[in-house]
Each structure stands twice: as structure tokens, then as C-alpha cells.
Design a protein around this motif. Structure first.
Motif: not given
Length: 236
Positions: A22-24, A65-69, A95-101, A105-108
Motif C-alpha cells: 500500500a505504501a509503495a 498506471e500499471s493497474g496495481f492498487y 490489480w485491475g484492468k480492462q481486458l478489452s472493450e 478483470l480484478d484480482a486482489n
């Protein structure tokens, strides 16, 4: 040490990793969002976490910006009197990102923490959610220490969000919690909500919850069954 003991130990220690990550995440974040709510009843996976009383909740999320949160969220709670639990803190890295339009996907990894209790209720869970067109989702969550115990738990949920008008939407979800030591092997629950956008960023949410009899056997009639929830919530 067998595989179960190893995975359990790794998950119990993961809250330290959550804090470090979280700090990173904060150090490289480009945007911060938050949320807050005042609800008449804190209902989680079909059962009340506040014994039917009102609860105050707030949290924030720091994405990169990479999708990590990383995120943190808290709520007031009221469990059995002998635990003295009055608050819940949830720490997440994922990590969460748009895979397509259409697909996202979100994994945590999510760590539930209950400060100042007389028993150890803390536990950690692995979660993933697949979303289609931003309105339909399938979520899976697994832990070898579900609900702060030593039992395996797998939670699955299907949900849908339906816009009705510009300021009104409906949400419905159905979930099943498979629990190793639970009566009947687990329990089912459902939820239907109407959300009205009052004025940005405030929304009014009215929800109806219901569980099957196995949930009442597991948690008791005071915590499971059918109930209503009304909340004022906002995101910023």
C-alpha cells in the motif's frame, strides 16, 4: 508442514505485505478516490455485521498506471458481546484492468482486521472479479481461514446492474458461500438494491436482503434471514 498449514500461515502474515505494498502504491499513484456511507445496517454476504444497527463507513483507493492498487476501508461493527468487536478495517492490494472493450478483470488480496477484540477474528482472502460491459459480474473469493476460523471457504457471486433512468439504477446479486464446517455445507443469499443519485456525489441506496435457513443455522436469526437496509453513500 503440509500445504494447508503453509497457505494458512502465508495468508496470516500477508497483512504485513499489504501495508508495505500500500505504501509503495501511494508513492507511485496518479489518482486517489474515496467513498463514505452511513447505513441503517451493515449487511455483508447476507448477514448483518452491526446486529441490525446503523454503521458509519469510509475508505480510499490509491491506483497506479500499471493497474496495481492499494485500498483501505473501515466500518463500525457489532458482533457477539464476548468479542468486543466494534470496528472492522479492510486492507487490499490488487490489480485491475480492462481486458478489452467489454471485459475487465480484478484480482486482489484482502485482509480483514478487527482491532481491540478479545479473540483473534482477523483473516485474509483471495478475490477475483470478472466484469462484462461494466454491468454484469462474477466474483470468486477463497480463504483457508474463512470468517476468522480454520475452515476453508469459497464465496461465489453473480451480479447485474441495470440503469432505469438517468439518476436511477437497479442492482441484483445472488451469492453462495461454501464453508467447510457449516451446516448444510454453506448458505445462499440474495440482494436487490435501488440506487438513486440525489446530487453528486451523494446517492440513496435501498436494499432488500435474504438468506436461506442454513445461514440462520450458522449465524442465528438475529444476524441472518430477511432484512432491509437504507444508506446514504458518496464517492469522491
Amino acid at each position: 508442514m503440509n500445504a494447508f498449514q503453509h497457505s494458512r500461515r502465508m495468508l496470516r502474515r500477508s497483512h504485513v505485505l499489504l501495508i508495505l505494498l500500500a505504501a509503495a502504491g501511494m508513492a507511485t499513484a496518479h489518482d486517489i478516490s474515496g467513498n463514505a456511507a452511513l447505513t441503517s445496517d451493515y449487511v455483508w454476504r447476507g448477514s448483518t455485521q452491526s446486529h441490525g444497527d446503523a454503521a458509519a463507513q469510509a475508505g480510499f483507493k490509491v491506483p497506479t498506471e500499471s493497474g496495481f492498487y492499494a485500498s483501505a476501508w473501515g466500518s463500525s461493527v457489532e458482533f457477539a458481546p464476548d468479542t468486543h468487536a466494534s470496528s472492522e478495517l479492510d486492507f487490499t492490494v490488487g490489480w485491475g484492468k480492462q481486458l478489452s472493450e467489454d471485459w475487465a478483470l480484478d484480482a486482489n488480496v484482502l485482509h480483514y482486521r478487527y482491532p481491540s477484540t478479545t479473540v483473534d477474528l482477523n483473516w485474509t482472502e483471495l478475490n477475483t472479479t470478472l466484469t462484462w460491459k461494466n454491468n454484469y459480474w462474477l466474483s470468486l473469493a477463497w480463504s483457508p481461514e474463512a470468517l476468522g476460523t480454520t475452515q476453508d471457504g469459497l464465496y461465489s457471486q453473480l451480479g447485474a446492474r441495470v440503469p432505469v433512468k438517468e439518476r436511477l439504477r437497479l442492482e441484483a446479486m445472488a451469492g453462495y458461500y461454501t464453508l467447510q464446517d457449516a451446516p448444510g455445507g454453506g448458505y445462499a443469499h440474495g440482494q436487490v438494491s435501488a440506487i438513486w443519485a440525489i446530487a453528486a456525489p451523494l446517492e440513496l441506496r435501498v436494499s432488500a436482503h435474504a438468506t436461506d435457513r442454513h445461514a440462520r443455522d450458522l449465524f442465528g436469526d438475529d444476524f441472518a434471514g430477511s432484512r432491509w437496509e437504507v444508506a446514504v453513500q458518496g464517492a469522491f
